[in-house]
Design a protein around this motif. Structure first.
Motif, PDB file in Angstrom:
ATOM      1  N   SER A 387      -5.090  16.319  -2.751  1.00  0.00           N
ATOM      2  CA  SER A 387      -5.831  15.824  -3.857  1.00  0.00           C
ATOM      3  C   SER A 387      -7.107  16.557  -3.854  1.00  0.00           C
ATOM      4  N   GLY A 388      -7.519  17.392  -3.105  1.00  0.00           N
ATOM      5  CA  GLY A 388      -8.650  18.303  -3.113  1.00  0.00           C
ATOM      6  C   GLY A 388      -9.905  17.738  -2.283  1.00  0.00           C
ATOM      7  N   ASP A 389     -10.032  16.710  -1.645  1.00  0.00           N
ATOM      8  CA  ASP A 389     -11.026  16.270  -1.029  1.00  0.00           C
ATOM      9  C   ASP A 389     -11.285  16.559   0.437  1.00  0.00           C
ATOM     10  N   GLU A 390     -10.329  17.033   0.934  1.00  0.00           N
ATOM     11  CA  GLU A 390     -10.183  17.425   2.333  1.00  0.00           C
ATOM     12  C   GLU A 390     -10.300  18.814   2.589  1.00  0.00           C
ATOM     13  N   LYS A 399      -9.845  15.056   6.771  1.00  0.00           N
ATOM     14  CA  LYS A 399      -8.996  13.710   6.520  1.00  0.00           C
ATOM     15  C   LYS A 399      -7.568  14.082   6.279  1.00  0.00           C
ATOM     16  N   ALA A 400      -7.321  15.083   5.461  1.00  0.00           N
ATOM     17  CA  ALA A 400      -5.943  15.495   5.051  1.00  0.00           C
ATOM     18  C   ALA A 400      -5.007  15.663   6.329  1.00  0.00           C
ATOM     19  N   ARG A 401      -5.694  16.503   7.227  1.00  0.00           N
ATOM     20  CA  ARG A 401      -5.079  16.774   8.301  1.00  0.00           C
ATOM     21  C   ARG A 401      -4.729  15.781   9.362  1.00  0.00           C
ATOM     22  N   ARG A 402      -5.642  14.818   9.391  1.00  0.00           N
ATOM     23  CA  ARG A 402      -5.360  13.613  10.267  1.00  0.00           C
ATOM     24  C   ARG A 402      -4.230  12.809   9.941  1.00  0.00           C
ATOM     25  N   ILE A 403      -4.415  12.600   8.425  1.00  0.00           N
ATOM     26  CA  ILE A 403      -3.330  11.637   7.984  1.00  0.00           C
ATOM     27  C   ILE A 403      -2.156  12.408   7.767  1.00  0.00           C
ATOM     28  N   TYR A 404      -2.079  13.657   7.914  1.00  0.00           N
ATOM     29  CA  TYR A 404      -0.795  14.413   7.875  1.00  0.00           C
ATOM     30  C   TYR A 404      -0.125  14.315   9.053  1.00  0.00           C
ATOM     31  N   LEU A 405      -0.909  14.394  10.274  1.00  0.00           N
ATOM     32  CA  LEU A 405      -0.468  14.222  11.633  1.00  0.00           C
ATOM     33  C   LEU A 405       0.129  12.727  11.860  1.00  0.00           C
ATOM     34  N   PHE A 426      -5.045   4.855  10.737  1.00  0.00           N
ATOM     35  CA  PHE A 426      -4.874   5.300   9.417  1.00  0.00           C
ATOM     36  C   PHE A 426      -6.062   4.739   8.573  1.00  0.00           C
ATOM     37  N   ALA A 427      -6.278   3.151   8.695  1.00  0.00           N
ATOM     38  CA  ALA A 427      -7.251   2.594   8.196  1.00  0.00           C
ATOM     39  C   ALA A 427      -8.710   3.112   8.547  1.00  0.00           C
ATOM     40  N   GLU A 428      -8.868   3.414   9.848  1.00  0.00           N
ATOM     41  CA  GLU A 428     -10.086   3.995  10.196  1.00  0.00           C
ATOM     42  C   GLU A 428     -10.435   5.160   9.811  1.00  0.00           C
ATOM     43  N   VAL A 429      -9.449   6.148   9.701  1.00  0.00           N
ATOM     44  CA  VAL A 429      -9.699   7.588   8.901  1.00  0.00           C
ATOM     45  C   VAL A 429     -10.248   7.114   7.505  1.00  0.00           C
ATOM     46  N   LEU A 430      -9.531   6.198   6.852  1.00  0.00           N
ATOM     47  CA  LEU A 430     -10.102   6.018   5.282  1.00  0.00           C
ATOM     48  C   LEU A 430     -11.385   5.337   5.343  1.00  0.00           C
ATOM     49  N   GLU A 431     -11.581   4.408   6.239  1.00  0.00           N
ATOM     50  CA  GLU A 431     -12.787   3.656   6.099  1.00  0.00           C
ATOM     51  C   GLU A 431     -14.009   4.634   6.601  1.00  0.00           C
ATOM     52  N   LYS A 432     -13.726   5.742   7.237  1.00  0.00           N
ATOM     53  CA  LYS A 432     -14.776   6.724   7.469  1.00  0.00           C
ATOM     54  C   LYS A 432     -15.155   7.742   6.233  1.00  0.00           C
ATOM     55  N   THR A 433     -14.436   7.627   5.360  1.00  0.00           N
ATOM     56  CA  THR A 433     -14.713   8.698   4.214  1.00  0.00           C
ATOM     57  C   THR A 433     -15.309   7.879   3.109  1.00  0.00           C
ATOM     58  N   LEU A 438      -6.929   6.913  -1.889  1.00  0.00           N
ATOM     59  CA  LEU A 438      -5.598   7.231  -1.198  1.00  0.00           C
ATOM     60  C   LEU A 438      -5.132   8.552  -1.657  1.00  0.00           C
ATOM     61  N   THR A 439      -4.972   9.661  -1.022  1.00  0.00           N
ATOM     62  CA  THR A 439      -4.780  10.934  -1.391  1.00  0.00           C
ATOM     63  C   THR A 439      -3.153  11.147  -1.200  1.00  0.00           C
ATOM     64  N   VAL A 440      -2.730  12.109  -1.412  1.00  0.00           N
ATOM     65  CA  VAL A 440      -1.280  12.544  -1.507  1.00  0.00           C
ATOM     66  C   VAL A 440      -0.730  12.368  -0.058  1.00  0.00           C
ATOM     67  N   GLU A 441      -1.659  12.611   0.674  1.00  0.00           N
ATOM     68  CA  GLU A 441      -1.040  12.636   2.352  1.00  0.00           C
ATOM     69  C   GLU A 441      -0.994  11.097   2.880  1.00  0.00           C
ATOM     70  N   GLY A 442      -2.042  10.184   2.102  1.00  0.00           N
ATOM     71  CA  GLY A 442      -2.086   8.960   2.336  1.00  0.00           C
ATOM     72  C   GLY A 442      -0.771   8.194   1.888  1.00  0.00           C
TER      73      GLY A 442
END
Ligand SMILES: Nc1ncnc2c1ncn2[C@@H]1O[C@H](COP(=O)(O)OP(=O)(O)OP(=O)(O)O)[C@@H](O)[C@H]1O
Length: 546
Positions: A387-390, A399-405, A426-433, A438-442
């Motif tokens: 979605s463009g924020d990563e 963020k996108a890369r971490r969620i992708y992994l 997953f929750a931690e990655v999102l909490e830190k942004t 929730l992006t496409v990767e999420g």
């Protein structure tokens, strides 16, 4: 000096106080502004000299002379360098500023202003109002012409100007908020952005009305052709004024904010829900707008860059190439995936994505492609739609890369303990942004999780394209923005309660799907606090069901 008029533009080179008038910068209903230079100082000091006849029936310069000293020192508040009466003129010497937002808007030649600029203006002007209100003063005339950018080096700051309609809302004698009144009062403010309560209902202005006017101004900037009631021009008589007021009164926030990020509608609804003496939560709205900026891939800063730089690429984030494997291994990896696909029990799958024959075909084509020499593909980067924020390549792992992994690991997971760890990460990655959206990767992580919990061997329809589960209510069926938000939070809390009681992976799969649909039904795909509580409960429950 006393015989010139500010409607006459030929008064430059004349002196008022210590100031020599240069060219005219602008004019209002009751005065004019000149660029002027101090005749005594070296190096030369230039100011904006605001002139008004001293017998002006609406002596706004006199009022401003009272308010400016109270506001001195605040960011985005012009410095008052001098003021006084000279002949028949009442003058104020103020920081010389750059263009007003009115000029920027019109000179940009566009029917809307770009979102990043509007967000910056929003963040800065909320901060200006917080500052003014903190000093006991209401502006009462928020409009584009009363916001101006500074001159270098302050060109990224938006200034608040024109305090001619301002008023103290804290009574200096009693130190208490001014009283409300049921008696309808004459309208003070401007046609376009004055709040519904003040403009259409004749109520006493308070802090909430400054904020509502700002909300309407921001919405106006984002509306193609401007907010609807501004499109007929300034009303020329009471009939036209009445029509405008009716239109403003009846305009529903969801209609005038259509197509904009949710936060604009929510901000307007929030302002309108405030009670007369309520202190607005300025910080919350600055952060909400910062979150929107972040989620769109803009810098978090509220600095206004004009002219606006081109927007960041919206939908493509380039993810660094994966580590290259020796060719043999790579082929066997692909072969493994294709074998898995070939083994899929398509006939048993309840929600098969696409046509079965097409899938079989695609598997066959892919097999053939793998057999061909693939040197031209070998070094290509992996591109993940996001979605463009990563796409901030300065961050070590976006963020996108971490969620992708995480998604890839979820697809490979073979036990609940691993899934539990992945959900918590997953929750931690999102909490830190900041954006908490929730992006496409999420969503694809949730899809992978659902698949693992339900049945890893079948294709499942992604949550974002599935029908929503029966019990959930769509946004449009519910009342206003705040009610929607509350109802959504309650549904998420219920899902969390169900997760805590779930005793099989299948039940958990259903709850993951309901959770994803719930988030998908919001325009901003933002995760409120109960969404994180759901994810933590899910992580814990998966561990318990190990
Ligand atoms: N400090 C300044 N530096 C440069 N330009 C200014 C400054 N202050 C005002 N202006 C210009 O002059 C215009 C009129 O200014 P301002 O709103 O303070 O005057 P006003 O007489 O009170 O106007 P109105 O009657 O429209 O409220 C502004 O829109 C802006 O373009």
């Amino acid at each position: 000096m006393s015989n010139f008029s500010y409607s006459n533009s030929n008064i430059s080179r004349q002196r008022v106080g210590n100031w020599l008038l240069l060219e005219k910068l602008g004019a209002g209903v009751s005065g004019a502004i000149y660029r002027a230079v101090n005749v005594h100082t070296k190096p030369q000091q230039f100011v904006a000299l605001k002139l008004q006849r001293k017998d002006e029936p609406c002596p706004t310069n006199r009022y401003e002379r009272f308010f400016y000293p109270i506001l001195q020192g605040g960011l985005g508040m012009p410095t008052l360098w001098g003021s006084g009466i000279h002949g028949s003129w009442d003058y104020l010497a103020l920081d010389l500023l750059g263009s007003s937002l009115h000029s920027l808007y019109w000179k940009s030649g566009r029917s809307t202003m770009d979102l990043r600029s509007v967000l910056c203006i929003g963040m800065q002007m909320i901060a200006r109002l917080e500052y003014m209100h903190g000093r006991g003063i209401l502006h009462r005339d928020i409009q584009l012409g009363n916001c101006a950018i500074g001159l270098p080096p302050n060109e990224k700051t938006v200034y608040m100007i024109d305090f001619g309609f301002s008023k103290q809302y804290i009574d200096p004698k009693t130190n208490r908020h001014i009283p409300d009144s049921k008696v309808k009062r004459d309208f003070i403010g401007n046609y376009w952005f004055s709040s519904v309560n003040v403009h259409c209902r004749g109520k006493v202005p308070s802090r909430r009305d400054d904020l509502e006017a700002l909300a309407l101004m921001l919405i106006h900037l984002l509306s193609p052709g401007g907010i609807s009631w501004t499109r007929h021009g300034v009303p020329k008589n009471e009939v036209e004024h009445g029509r405008l007021k009716r239109e403003k009164l009846l305009a529903r926030p969801e209609d005038i904010c259509r197509g904009m990020p949710d936060e604009f509608e929510e901000f307007l609804v929030y302002c309108r829900k405030l009670k007369f003496a309520d202190k607005p939560d300025y910080g919350r709205w600055i952060e909400e707008f910062r979150g929107v900026a972040k989620s769109r891939g803009y810098p978090e800063s509220d600095e206004l860059i004009w002219p606006p730089p081109p927007p960041p690429p919206k939908s493509l984030a380039v993810v660094p190439s994966p580590r290259k494997e020796p060719a043999a291994n790579k082929d066997s990896e692909i072969e493994k995936v294709l074998n898995d696909l070939g083994r899929l029990r398509l006939e048993e799958a309840p929600q098969v994505l696409g046509d079965r024959a097409q899938i079989a075909n695609a598997v066959q084509q892919a097999r053939e492609a793998v057999k061909k020499p693939s040197s031209d593909n070998a070094d290509k980067e992996v591109i993940v739609v996001s979605s463009g924020d990563e796409d901030d390549s300065t961050k070590p792992v976006p963020k996108a890369r971490r969620i992708y992994l995480l998604r890839t690991k979820a697809s490979d997971a073979t036990d609940n303990a691993t899934l539990s760890k992945l959900v918590l990460e997953f929750a931690e990655v999102l909490e830190k942004t900041y954006s908490k959206s929730l992006t496409v990767e999420g969503f694809s992580f949730l899809d992978a999780l659902y698949k693992q919990l339900a049945d890893p061997s079948v294709f499942v329809q992604p949550i974002r394209t599935s029908k929503r589960s029966g019990s959930s209510t769509t946004d449009s069926q519910e009342g206003d923005g705040l009610a929607k938000g509350r109802a959504r939070r309650e549904r998420l809390a219920t899902l969390k309660g169900e997760v805590e009681k779930a005793d099989t992976n299948k039940v958990l799969a259903g709850l993951v799907k309901a959770f994803g649909s719930e988030i998908d039904s919001t325009k901003g795909k933002t995760l409120p606090k109960p969404a994180f509580e759901f994810l933590h409960a899910l992580g814990k429950r998966l561990k318990d069901l190990e």
